[in-house]
Design a protein around this motif. Sequence first.
Motif, PDB file in Angstrom:
ATOM      1  N   ASN A 294       0.798  -1.229   0.000  1.00 63.23           N
ATOM      2  CA  ASN A 294       0.000   0.000   0.000  1.00 63.23           C
ATOM      3  C   ASN A 294       0.827   1.274   0.000  1.00 63.23           C
ATOM      4  N   SER A 298       4.347   1.240  -4.547  1.00 61.61           N
ATOM      5  CA  SER A 298       4.004  -0.029  -3.907  1.00 61.61           C
ATOM      6  C   SER A 298       5.174  -0.998  -3.997  1.00 61.61           C
ATOM      7  N   ASN A 344       0.717   8.162   3.152  1.00 65.47           N
ATOM      8  CA  ASN A 344       0.467   8.067   1.721  1.00 65.47           C
ATOM      9  C   ASN A 344       1.327   9.063   0.950  1.00 65.47           C
ATOM     10  N   PRO A 354      -3.519   2.114  -2.815  1.00 65.57           N
ATOM     11  CA  PRO A 354      -4.350   1.895  -1.623  1.00 65.57           C
ATOM     12  C   PRO A 354      -5.718   2.555  -1.780  1.00 65.57           C
ATOM     13  N   LEU A 372      -1.329   5.254   6.432  1.00 65.91           N
ATOM     14  CA  LEU A 372      -1.702   4.055   5.691  1.00 65.91           C
ATOM     15  C   LEU A 372      -1.983   2.884   6.629  1.00 65.91           C
ATOM     16  N   ARG A 375      -3.190  -4.587   4.717  1.00 64.98           N
ATOM     17  CA  ARG A 375      -4.304  -5.175   3.996  1.00 64.98           C
ATOM     18  C   ARG A 375      -5.407  -5.683   4.916  1.00 64.98           C
TER      19      ARG A 375
END
Length: 527
Positions: A294, A298, A344, A354, A372, A375
């Motif tokens: 993310n 990435s 981010n 993401p 962030l 998952r």
Amino acid sequence: MKRNNIIKGFLYLGIASFSIGCTNLDEKILDGVSNDTSGGGTINTAALLETAYNGLRDFNGQGGVYALNEMSTDAMVGPTRGGDWDDNGVWRQIHTQTWAPDHGEVRGAWNSLLSNVYNCNLIIENGGTTAQKVEARFLRAWYYYNIVDLFGQAPYRPAGSALTEDPKVWSRSEATDFIISELEAIVNSLPNRTANDASIANKDAAHFLLAKVYLNKGVFKASNPAGPYTFDAADMTKVVQHVDAITNTLSTDYWSNFETNNNTSSEIIFSSKNIQGGDGGNMQSKWRMCNHYNQSPSGWNGFTTVADYYSTFNTSDKRISYSTPTILSNFGNPVGFLVGQIKNGKNIDAKGSPKDANGNAYTNLAAGTLNLKDRNGNPLVFTSAITLITSGTTLETAGIRGIKYVPDAVNIEKPDNDLVLMRYSDALLMKAEAITRGGTGTGVATILSNLATRAGVTAAAATLDGIYAERGRELWWEGWRRNDAIRFGKFLAARALKPYASDAKYLLYPIPADALFNSNLSQNPGY
């Protein structure tokens, strides 16, 4: 293209005085035998030289030579994260020094290095220009240096020998002598290093490699790979002399060596060239191999450093963190070692953008405004604690990640960063070590002070232990840690994630099983 006798001849042939008409990398002759005469019976030595240079990119990817040199040490680990990154334990085997002759990364490194030797030999023995031959001889010496360092013995084929015969094999000592004699024979014939482009074999690179060989000569010449090692004062003086012959200078900014336009650094002695939007030389692995899925850019959520290694740095050391407004805008976080909450960045690419709870991409948010998550919805907070097999809530967050090269925001997958193979700070530290080991020269404290001033920290002690620690900090993840650890007698020792002293056989990697079809090769002791 037809391939014959692949198993027996695979990549070991060395010098071959015959013609081929194919130089495409994907169709490169692997066994030294070709029945293809479509090229008119001539060798395109210019194309082969380009191929030999492109072989330097094999030092770049996360596996192969690079993994053998870094992951086998205290500096890097590839933990298994649930169903991710196990790969049958190949990364854990490297870190814990439990590999065997069938290990894929060992085989890949052996094949790569000897394939590149083969390409160099085609140029040298089949009509290359004088300049091409000199460059090819330098590149061959570089590849042989790595073979000697990793595997000890080195296959070669005398010019004109029958291709049906098994290649001969140099001992580690003989191969070391060959490398030195080759480099000393060509150093004055190589061109001067080109300003803003260190990607062509040059005098400074030859002096650097000669210094590296002489510094390790006590290891390479030892009757037992485990030592004891004798560092002859005359050899150490040679190190000093070759470093003093280098014309490079230290860059005022450590991170200029790893920026997207790092070709302009005065410190880089030799590199593998990449051009933005070209094939990229797999440079993207320098951020992909560690970044979380993310993150921006990435990644593959794989490799980390070890907490004990990270703790050797002062937290104010500029070498572990680098941030500019552009870096924060593009990626949300500094580069260097990443620990703590990850944010981010606006440069979120197609490999893993993401999303928020509604499935909308975060690209409309200002970079750095969003913390962030992983998952599973947990905060993406990288922690220093790491185990070889992670699980639970730390599955995706365990371990301090490392980004040594600044990602190229304009082209993440095909970036402009050149791969640094030789750097002047390394040369200076070799000089400091050689003087400390008895070589003639002065300036050890000055070298350490200059590097510390650039890093914003107190200078390391002017002792062998101080120099070893400083090499670990200055050259982190640049491919030299194993070589250093062996020379300083640290490689086999117990450490975090490997709580035992390893068998001395692990000072050399095993000869891959397929290579032993050459009757002149024998397996390294202990395997």
